[in-house]
Design an enzyme around this catalytic site. Structure first.
Site, PDB file in Angstrom:
ATOM      1  N   LYS A 116       0.821  -1.211   0.000  1.00 45.26           N
ATOM      2  CA  LYS A 116       0.000   0.000   0.000  1.00 45.26           C
ATOM      3  C   LYS A 116       0.857   1.263   0.000  1.00 45.26           C
ATOM      4  O   LYS A 116       1.907   1.324   0.622  1.00 45.26           O
ATOM      5  CB  LYS A 116      -0.904   0.011   1.239  1.00 45.26           C
ATOM      6  CG  LYS A 116      -1.943  -1.096   1.254  1.00 45.26           C
ATOM      7  CD  LYS A 116      -3.065  -0.842   0.260  1.00 45.26           C
ATOM      8  CE  LYS A 116      -4.174  -1.871   0.432  1.00 45.26           C
ATOM      9  NZ  LYS A 116      -5.313  -1.597  -0.424  1.00 45.26           N
ATOM     10  N   ILE A 440     -10.225 -17.110  -1.249  1.00 45.27           N
ATOM     11  CA  ILE A 440     -10.598 -15.891  -0.520  1.00 45.27           C
ATOM     12  C   ILE A 440     -12.011 -15.430  -0.854  1.00 45.27           C
ATOM     13  O   ILE A 440     -12.611 -14.683  -0.104  1.00 45.27           O
ATOM     14  CB  ILE A 440      -9.566 -14.774  -0.789  1.00 45.27           C
ATOM     15  CG1 ILE A 440      -8.163 -15.247  -0.405  1.00 45.27           C
ATOM     16  CG2 ILE A 440      -9.904 -13.510  -0.015  1.00 45.27           C
ATOM     17  CD1 ILE A 440      -8.053 -15.790   1.012  1.00 45.27           C
ATOM     18  N   ASP A 608     -14.425  -9.833   5.270  1.00 45.00           N
ATOM     19  CA  ASP A 608     -13.135  -9.346   4.756  1.00 45.00           C
ATOM     20  C   ASP A 608     -12.782  -7.978   5.322  1.00 45.00           C
ATOM     21  O   ASP A 608     -13.605  -7.055   5.304  1.00 45.00           O
ATOM     22  CB  ASP A 608     -13.182  -9.227   3.234  1.00 45.00           C
ATOM     23  CG  ASP A 608     -13.032 -10.573   2.547  1.00 45.00           C
ATOM     24  OD1 ASP A 608     -12.575 -11.512   3.206  1.00 45.00           O
ATOM     25  OD2 ASP A 608     -13.372 -10.680   1.355  1.00 45.00           O
ATOM     26  N   HIS A 703      -1.869 -11.564  -7.840  1.00 45.70           N
ATOM     27  CA  HIS A 703      -1.696 -10.321  -8.586  1.00 45.70           C
ATOM     28  C   HIS A 703      -0.728 -10.477  -9.748  1.00 45.70           C
ATOM     29  O   HIS A 703      -0.384  -9.493 -10.407  1.00 45.70           O
ATOM     30  CB  HIS A 703      -1.238  -9.204  -7.649  1.00 45.70           C
ATOM     31  CG  HIS A 703      -2.294  -8.796  -6.669  1.00 45.70           C
ATOM     32  ND1 HIS A 703      -2.538  -9.513  -5.522  1.00 45.70           N
ATOM     33  CD2 HIS A 703      -3.186  -7.774  -6.670  1.00 45.70           C
ATOM     34  CE1 HIS A 703      -3.533  -8.935  -4.860  1.00 45.70           C
ATOM     35  NE2 HIS A 703      -3.940  -7.889  -5.534  1.00 45.70           N
TER      36      HIS A 703
END
Length: 768
Positions: A116, A440, A608, A703
């Site tokens: 992040k 997930i 989540d 990703h």
């Protein structure tokens, strides 16, 4: 008083950049076509800002994937594994390989780590440094774009190239080995910055922006020493060009003394996130007769119109202290974090829309503030009337919801029994194997699914037809999961556009935009909802789909929800009440959904919270108050269930090692967490802290398009088993699979389940 901007959105109003990049990756267009799309976006951005009357307009704020990765390419910080790939023939493919990994022609290289960007929902590619790291001017992008901007803006005086400053760049990176400190590289790095700045100066540019967000952090003594060294050197060798030192996302008053002995011509401060710093900053500037102070007074991270009266007070106080000629005004940070243009929104209630301001409108707000300072009070009165009018509107306020939140008790935020008691009951009930496997939540959102949703939205498909199609996708994904032999299944989330937007469309007090796209990372764009009023649950949101999915399998089906902190962090939040109040309202709505799922027979429910780390204040002095309300919000949502109902949560792509005690305080039965890109580095935290509940440290990086091998994932499970009790370990991907292709997903998950079975054979016996 000059007006300037720190950065503008780069995705294009119709997400042109996303579409072009994805077309290039799939070889549907060549790099010339890709570059042409980038050029059109840049040209349009410069024209918009020029038309708005800005005195200084940023360039080099455009990026095909990530501005930190751009800096790595500019400075030649390229890991050897990428340089050595013989089939990569140009910089753009090298660049994308660093971001996305490379798996072709026998080569299999992982993507670089991603995390992040401070406390935002933007992700950056983490630079990797060697002990003897060499820096050079590797990429010419900044110089090309500077020449492009000259043609559009016609005046070199208006151009303000933007670079991440040298100290923040080193701070954002990581050492590839433990034998050195990344800050020790400053002496190698600064000479390259000096070369770049002097090259820019030769083009006739008057100002350059060096972003140093490290200035708003709790800087170590080493970092402070490095900062002083860097800017003394830059001051010494970069004369004849004005340097704007830029800080944002918090106040920098604690570090203002670092500027005492350096010579920069301007400093930008963030008065949106920390208006209290102004007094101390002005005291410092009163002793600097020529240094310009840039006031960040337009909120670059939220979509509400500026409170002109508040901004004018700050401007006038600054004028009174240091004079009008030493002031600039700007947004507090880059406008990368907000959508582009409110005029593309046609379905928002006008009373709400009239209060909103996107990137283009924020640029014009600077004009309004300048006009007010020059005497036009009508603009100020109109703005004040608009804000006061909405304060009394029933659209924004609901007395019953506000009262409900004041009645929350300690019993509402506690599970009935301690985890060790719950765990025994759950193991007895579920009979899961060791190292249970799950995902997930989301599975690939194909073109067919997006097209289906679009037809339904345009009313070209009836609700009955749409629902039948979604059911067929759910049935198919359940079969795929059963064939892979996953232990706990999910329904795939095919009915959901986005994990936050979906819930925003079903909760009162939140709205979704039509074109409010914001870049999250690379080509990944999201439409953050707008929390405009008091929030409540109207009806069931997920129960029907989850129960249908459970009816199609004998295996356990997880209910999938987004947590209150993540809904809050990934939305544009109302700014007229404490953020904790809004969090509790959302939490109670999620709690009602959790209880409805439980009542309907769903035994495992995932809430989540990938954003809980990113919301953490940048200064440690503010951490306690944040965790007080954020943990309480999660527990409001999760603590109403019985012991036998298993609560999962998920977190991804942030640094967690320093907050595991707080993560434990969430008291989720199972937490799944990102760890594959960082090769299980998060497990270092367990050398000092015993995590009491169950955990799934991700073994598969979603990703990147590369497919991890069985052995690779087994090695990660083995690493986890050294730090965690094996009876507490789950096996799962890092994150949801929505953005991936089916071929990648099926192969990767098949390898993952094989790795889990290998762990059951090899690791259980070794730990008996």
């Amino acid at each position: 008083m000059l007006k300037h901007n720190l950065g503008y959105p780069r995705i294009g109003i119709q997400r042109e950049l996303k579409k072009a990049c994805e077309a290039y990756w799939s070889k549907k267009i060549d790099y010339n076509a890709l570059f042409e799309v980038g050029k059109k976006i840049r040209d349009k951005n410069w024209k918009i800002q020029n038309k708005a009357g800005l005195d200084l307009i940023p360039c080099n704020d455009f990026s095909f994937y990530d501005h930190v990765l751009d800096m790595s390419l500019l400075l030649g910080v390229i890991p050897e594994s990428y340089i050595s790939i013989p089939v990569i023939h140009n910089n753009i493919d090298l660049y994308f390989s660093m971001a996305r990994g490379f798996q072709k022609n026998g080569w299999d290289i992982k993507a670089m780590e991603m995390t992040k960007w401070f406390n935002t929902n933007y992700h950056y590619i983490v630079p990797e440094f060697d002990k003897n790291q060499k820096f050079s001017i590797f990429s010419k992008k900044i110089f090309y774009e500077l020449e492009e901007s000259k043609k559009i803006l016609k005046s070199v005086k208006k151009i303000k190239p933007v670079l991440i400053g040298p100290v923040s760049y080193l701070f954002l990176g990581k050492e590839k080995e433990k034998s050195f400190h990344k800050m020790d590289l400053i002496e190698n790095l600064v000479p390259i910055y000096i070369k770049i700045i002097n090259e820019i100066k030769k083009k006739g540019v008057h100002w350059i922006q060096l972003d140093e967000p490290i200035l708003v952090l709790d800087m170590s003594e080493k970092e402070k020493k490095v900062f002083k060294y860097a800017y003394k050197e830059i001051s010494k060798f970069c004369y004849g060009i004005n340097i704007m030192l830029t800080s944002y996302f918090d106040g920098m008053s604690e570090n203002i003394d670092l500027l005492q002995d350096i010579s920069v011509q301007g400093v930008h401060i963030d008065l949106v996130e920390d208006s209290n710093q102004l007094e101390k900053i002005l005291s410092f500037f009163s002793g600097k007769s020529k240094m310009i102070l840039s006031l960040g007074i337009i909120d670059g991270r939220n979509i509400w119109k500026n409170n002109y009266a508040d901004s004018i007070r700050k401007i006038e106080k600054t004028i009174e202290s240091i004079g009008e000629n030493r002031i600039m005004i700007a947004p507090n940070c880059s406008l990368l974090h907000v959508p582009i243009d409110i005029e593309y929104e046609n379905s928002i209630h006008m009373e709400i829309k009239n209060r909103m301001s996107f990137a283009k409108q924020k640029i014009y707000e600077l004009n309004d503030l300048e006009k007010i300072i020059k005497g036009d009070k009508r603009i100020l009165l109109s703005n004040s009337y608009l804000l006061e009018k909405s304060f009394f509107s029933s659209i924004f306020y609901d007395k019953k919801i506000k009262e409900k939140i004041t009645k929350i008790t300690n019993q509402d935020i506690q599970r009935e029994n301690h985890f060790h008691i719950r765990q025994k009951k759950q193991k007895k009930k579920f009979h899961l194997p060791m190292f249970p496997t799950t995902t997930i939540g989301s599975f690939p959102q194909t073109r067919e699914i997006r097209s289906l949703r679009n037809l339904f939205r345009k009313k070209k498909l009836s609700e009955e037809e749409y629902n039948e199609k979604i059911k067929s996708f759910i049935i198919d994904v359940i079969k795929k999961q059963e064939e892979i032999d996953l232990d706990v299944l999910v329904h795939g989330e095919f009915e959901r556009t986005d994990m936050v937007e979906y819930f925003s469309e079903k909760l009162k007090g939140i709205l979704s935009t039509e074109n409010g796209w914001v870049q999250s990372y690379g080509s990944r764009c999201v439409k953050p909802p707008v929390i405009y009023g008091d929030v409540s649950r109207i009806d069931d949101m997920t129960v029907e789909w989850t129960c249908f999915a459970q009816s199609q399998t004998k295996k356990l089906m997880k209910g999938m929800l987004t947590g209150p902190v993540t809904i809050l962090q990934w939305s544009f939040v109302r700014n007229d009440q404490p953020i904790s109040h809004t969090a509790y309202q959302i939490a109670w709505a999620i709690r009602e959904e959790v209880l409805s799922l439980e009542k309907s027979g769903i035994q495992i429910i995932q809430i989540d919270e990938p954003a809980i780390r990113e919301g953490l204040p940048l200064k440690k002095k503010n951490w306690k108050s944040y965790f007080d309300w954020s943990i309480k919000a999660f527990r409001i949502s999760s603590c109403g269930v019985k012991d036998e109902t298993q609560i999962h949560t998920h977190m991804c792509y942030s640094e967690f090692n320093d907050i595991f005690q707080h993560i434990a305080d969430l008291d989720a039965d199972v937490i799944t967490i990102e760890s594959s890109r960082s090769k299980m580095e998060l497990l270092k935290a367990f050398s000092d802290f015993y995590y009491p509940n169950e955990m799934g440290p991700g073994v598969y990086d979603i990703h990147s398009p590369r497919i991890p091998s069985v052995e690779e994932m087994f090695d990660l499970i083995k690493k986890a088993s050294i730090k965690l009790p094996i009876e507490n370990i789950w096996v799962n991907p890092d994150c949801g699979l929505k953005t991936r292709k089916w071929q990648e997903v099926l192969s990767s998950l098949y390898n993952m389940t094989k790795a889990a079975k290998m762990a059951r054979l090899k690791l259980i016996n070794s730990y008996k």
